[in-house]
Enzyme design. Structure first.
Site, PDB file in Angstrom:
ATOM      1  N   HIS A 135      32.388  40.359  32.294  1.00 43.81           N
ATOM      2  CA  HIS A 135      32.424  39.083  31.870  1.00 43.81           C
ATOM      3  C   HIS A 135      33.640  38.818  31.265  1.00 43.81           C
ATOM      4  CE1 HIS A 135      31.148  35.434  29.588  1.00 43.81           C
ATOM      5  NE2 HIS A 135      30.055  35.636  30.311  1.00 43.81           N
ATOM      6  N   ASP A 180      23.675  37.524  35.009  1.00 47.77           N
ATOM      7  CA  ASP A 180      23.037  37.212  36.480  1.00 47.77           C
ATOM      8  C   ASP A 180      22.885  38.505  36.986  1.00 47.77           C
ATOM      9  OD1 ASP A 180      23.994  34.622  36.167  1.00 47.77           O
ATOM     10  OD2 ASP A 180      25.991  35.163  36.468  1.00 47.77           O
TER      11      ASP A 180
HETATM   12  N1  ACO Z   1      34.054  44.753  39.882  1.00 50.15           N
HETATM   13  C1  ACO Z   1      34.881  45.408  39.889  1.00 50.15           C
HETATM   14  N2  ACO Z   1      36.106  45.536  39.193  1.00 50.15           N
HETATM   15  C2  ACO Z   1      35.858  44.480  38.371  1.00 50.15           C
HETATM   16  C3  ACO Z   1      34.753  43.613  38.094  1.00 50.15           C
HETATM   17  C4  ACO Z   1      33.858  43.799  39.065  1.00 50.15           C
HETATM   18  N3  ACO Z   1      32.623  43.189  39.018  1.00 50.15           N
HETATM   19  N4  ACO Z   1      35.188  42.649  37.377  1.00 50.15           N
HETATM   20  C5  ACO Z   1      36.548  42.965  36.811  1.00 50.15           C
HETATM   21  N5  ACO Z   1      36.890  43.919  37.580  1.00 50.15           N
HETATM   22  C6  ACO Z   1      38.373  44.596  37.247  1.00 50.15           C
HETATM   23  C7  ACO Z   1      39.186  43.499  37.842  1.00 50.15           C
HETATM   24  O1  ACO Z   1      39.607  44.088  39.097  1.00 50.15           O
HETATM   25  C8  ACO Z   1      40.400  43.934  36.748  1.00 50.15           C
HETATM   26  O2  ACO Z   1      40.866  45.177  37.163  1.00 50.15           O
HETATM   27  P1  ACO Z   1      42.635  45.584  37.033  1.00 50.15           P
HETATM   28  O3  ACO Z   1      42.915  45.502  35.331  1.00 50.15           O
HETATM   29  O4  ACO Z   1      42.793  46.720  37.453  1.00 50.15           O
HETATM   30  O5  ACO Z   1      43.607  44.515  37.691  1.00 50.15           O
HETATM   31  C9  ACO Z   1      39.799  44.159  35.338  1.00 50.15           C
HETATM   32  O6  ACO Z   1      38.409  44.561  35.944  1.00 50.15           O
HETATM   33  C10 ACO Z   1      39.735  42.742  34.734  1.00 50.15           C
HETATM   34  O7  ACO Z   1      39.266  41.906  35.483  1.00 50.15           O
HETATM   35  P2  ACO Z   1      39.555  40.341  35.287  1.00 50.15           P
HETATM   36  O8  ACO Z   1      39.252  39.411  36.829  1.00 50.15           O
HETATM   37  O9  ACO Z   1      41.167  40.168  35.000  1.00 50.15           O
HETATM   38  O10 ACO Z   1      38.668  40.028  34.121  1.00 50.15           O
HETATM   39  P3  ACO Z   1      38.180  38.497  34.049  1.00 50.15           P
HETATM   40  O11 ACO Z   1      37.806  38.533  32.628  1.00 50.15           O
HETATM   41  O12 ACO Z   1      39.261  37.537  34.362  1.00 50.15           O
HETATM   42  O13 ACO Z   1      37.016  38.299  34.821  1.00 50.15           O
HETATM   43  C11 ACO Z   1      34.822  37.839  35.686  1.00 50.15           C
HETATM   44  C12 ACO Z   1      35.605  38.005  34.432  1.00 50.15           C
HETATM   45  C13 ACO Z   1      35.253  36.897  36.795  1.00 50.15           C
HETATM   46  C14 ACO Z   1      33.501  37.583  35.566  1.00 50.15           C
HETATM   47  C15 ACO Z   1      34.767  39.245  36.595  1.00 50.15           C
HETATM   48  O14 ACO Z   1      34.386  40.309  35.917  1.00 50.15           O
HETATM   49  C16 ACO Z   1      34.080  39.365  38.027  1.00 50.15           C
HETATM   50  O15 ACO Z   1      34.784  38.553  38.765  1.00 50.15           O
HETATM   51  N6  ACO Z   1      32.930  39.747  37.988  1.00 50.15           N
HETATM   52  C17 ACO Z   1      31.753  39.503  39.075  1.00 50.15           C
HETATM   53  C18 ACO Z   1      31.483  38.182  39.166  1.00 50.15           C
HETATM   54  C19 ACO Z   1      30.406  37.813  38.169  1.00 50.15           C
HETATM   55  O16 ACO Z   1      29.400  38.669  38.028  1.00 50.15           O
HETATM   56  N7  ACO Z   1      30.336  36.856  37.432  1.00 50.15           N
HETATM   57  C20 ACO Z   1      29.437  36.361  36.698  1.00 50.15           C
HETATM   58  C21 ACO Z   1      30.072  36.070  35.341  1.00 50.15           C
HETATM   59  S1  ACO Z   1      28.893  35.824  34.004  1.00 50.15           S
HETATM   60  C22 ACO Z   1      28.455  34.191  34.351  1.00 50.15           C
HETATM   61  O17 ACO Z   1      29.158  33.187  34.797  1.00 50.15           O
HETATM   62  C23 ACO Z   1      27.267  33.735  33.898  1.00 50.15           C
END
Ligand code: ACO
Length: 431
Positions: free
Chosen positions: A308, A366
């Site tokens: 998140h 979710d």
């Molecule tokens: N699985 C694996 N790795 C992940 C995940 C994941 N679900 N989420 C983040 N990471 C990793 C990224 O690859 C990144 O790694 P790095 O630093 O080595 O490059 C690090 O964790 C940070 O990720 P970001 O994308 O920079 O984090 P951000 O805060 O921008 O993204 C998000 C948050 C979009 C929710 C992300 O965690 C994601 O894509 N999750 C899966 C989709 C999801 O479940 N979305 C629901 C959100 S809640 C809602 O809307 C109600």
């Protein structure tokens, strides 16, 4: 806007600029850079707005490190346990918990706006039967601006109020009809003698051929899903609604824009994507393979329902949702459902894996909501529409707050331009 007593000093090319610092009632201080360009001729750079407050607000507070979510000061776990969706709607819209008579009046007003203009049915019928219900919702909600002319003048507080009630009241009808249309069943009209959640379940699952009796435990679980998704401060879809309405656009068009944004898999689309992922994994023995893929930098795959932008410890909504999932699955006698088994094992293995711990990736709301919705009988394509109908009150509350804010001006971010500088046009025969 809070008074600023503190300031920060910014030095550019030896010249000092003083920036006011605003202290919020909760959360980190905020540097006020509104006059920065006028005074110093520079912009700030913050793609994804990770460090930028786009507005001031009194509606919702989140402390992502501590896993805190407050609506008008009230913790989400207390609201989920003791309140119900329409009361939370009132709280978000008007700032205080309602008295019994205020609640009764509010529920009456919502209940009296649940029907759609009959002509709107033609909109549904214009879609292909295999349309995603979110596509239908974006279209039909946008089309409301063509049907409810008496609530599109955003400068009239009464019209704003009527538009707000209409959106909250009609969204379940629109979502349920979008569903019925895609499965080829006749539309079920709303029933005003049922509570908000029961009415929605009935509109989704009743058929003219037989009676449909709403199970109160399922209706309570549905209401809790609505409550847990009601608002989440300046997330992508809410910011979209605010940005769209900053130009003075009508409320229905702005909420349609919010629905479009919510649809994406990184936002509201994650609940559908999560369940599809669990089904793709299929059996617990395949979990390590998927965890390895999620950790592989060269593979774009992510564990859906994990991570998140704001919560970096736990998602307080996920805690309540997990309890609700256990209740519903037990009631329906599907604790041994294979998808659920995969979900439980995936959660365990991911939480034990240092990759997820180091990056502060935990199951989000979710992850569990999809499991409940599937057990209730909703297809995955309905997960995000249910999120959209729940979040409508958040969008509307934030929209109303923004329109009533004297500081409101059109949203217009700047950019860090890295393209070509001015160059002369080359005639086609010389290229
Ligand atoms: N699985 C694996 N790795 C992940 C995940 C994941 N679900 N989420 C983040 N990471 C990793 C990224 O690859 C990144 O790694 P790095 O630093 O080595 O490059 C690090 O964790 C940070 O990720 P970001 O994308 O920079 O984090 P951000 O805060 O921008 O993204 C998000 C948050 C979009 C929710 C992300 O965690 C994601 O894509 N999750 C899966 C989709 C999801 O479940 N979305 C629901 C959100 S809640 C809602 O809307 C109600």
């Amino acid at each position: 806007m809070a008074d600023s007593t503190k300031t920060a000093k910014l030095t550019i090319d030896g010249k000092d600029y003083e920036l006011p610092i605003h202290s919020p009632t909760a959360g980190p201080d905020v540097l006020d850079i509104r006059k920065l360009y006028a005074q110093a001729g520079v912009f700030t750079y913050d793609p994804g707005y990770t460090s930028t407050a786009s507005c001031d607000s009194t509606i919702t507070f989140i402390d992502g490190d501590e896993g805190v979510l407050l609506h008008r000061g009230y913790p989400i776990d207390q609201l989920a346990a003791k309140s119900h969706y329409l009361e939370v709607c009132y709280l978000l819209l008007y700032g205080e918990l309602p008295s019994p008579s205020e609640l009764e009046d509010f529920e009456h007003r919502v209940t009296n706006h649940t029907m759609l203009h009959e002509q709107m049915m033609n909109f549904f019928r214009g879609f292909r039967r295999d349309a995603h219900p979110m596509a239908v919702m974006v279209g039909v909600v946008g089309a409301m601006s063509a049907f409810y002319h008496d609530s599109t003048d955003i400068n009239d507080p009464w019209q704003r109020e009527v538009a707000s009630i209409r959106l909250i009241a009609k969204m379940p009808t629109i979502a349920a009809m979008a569903y019925k249309y895609t499965i080829g069943q006749p539309f079920e009209y709303p029933r005003n003698d049922l509570d908000y959640a029961s009415n929605f379940l009935r509109m989704c699952f009743a058929v003219p051929a037989e009676d449909y009796v709403v199970n109160p435990i399922l209706s309570r679980a549905m209401d809790r899903i609505f409550t847990l998704h009601a608002d989440h401060e300046q997330n992508a879809s809410t910011s979209t609604v605010r940005l769209a309405s900053s130009s003075g656009a009508n409320p229905f068009a702005c909420i349609a824009a919010g629905i479009a944004c919510l649809w994406g898999p990184a936002h509201g689309g994650a609940n559908q994507a999560c369940l599809e992922m669990l089904k793709e994994i299929g059996t617990p023995d395949r979990i390590p393979e998927f965890i390895a893929r999620a950790k592989d930098k060269n593979d774009p795959f992510r564990l859906m329902g994990f991570g998140h932008r704001v919560y970096k410890n736990f998602d307080p909504r996920a805690t309540v949702m997990k309890e609700s999932a256990d209740e519903v699955l037990e009631l329906l006698g599907v604790e041994n459902n294979p998808t659920l088994q995969v979900a439980k094992e995936l959660e365990k293995q991911a939480l034990e894996d240092p990759y997820f711990a180091d990056k502060k990736l935990f199951p989000n709301v979710d992850f569990y909501s999809g499991i409940i919705l599937e057990a209730m009988g909703f297809p995955t394509s309905m997960f995000t529409p249910i999120f959209a109908l729940s979040r409508t009150v958040g969008w509307v509350s934030q929209w109303k707050e923004m329109i009533g804010d004297p500081q409101n001006k059109i949203g217009r971010p700047r950019q860090l331009y890295l393209g070509e500088t001015a160059r002369d046009y080359v005639d086609i025969e010389k290229r």
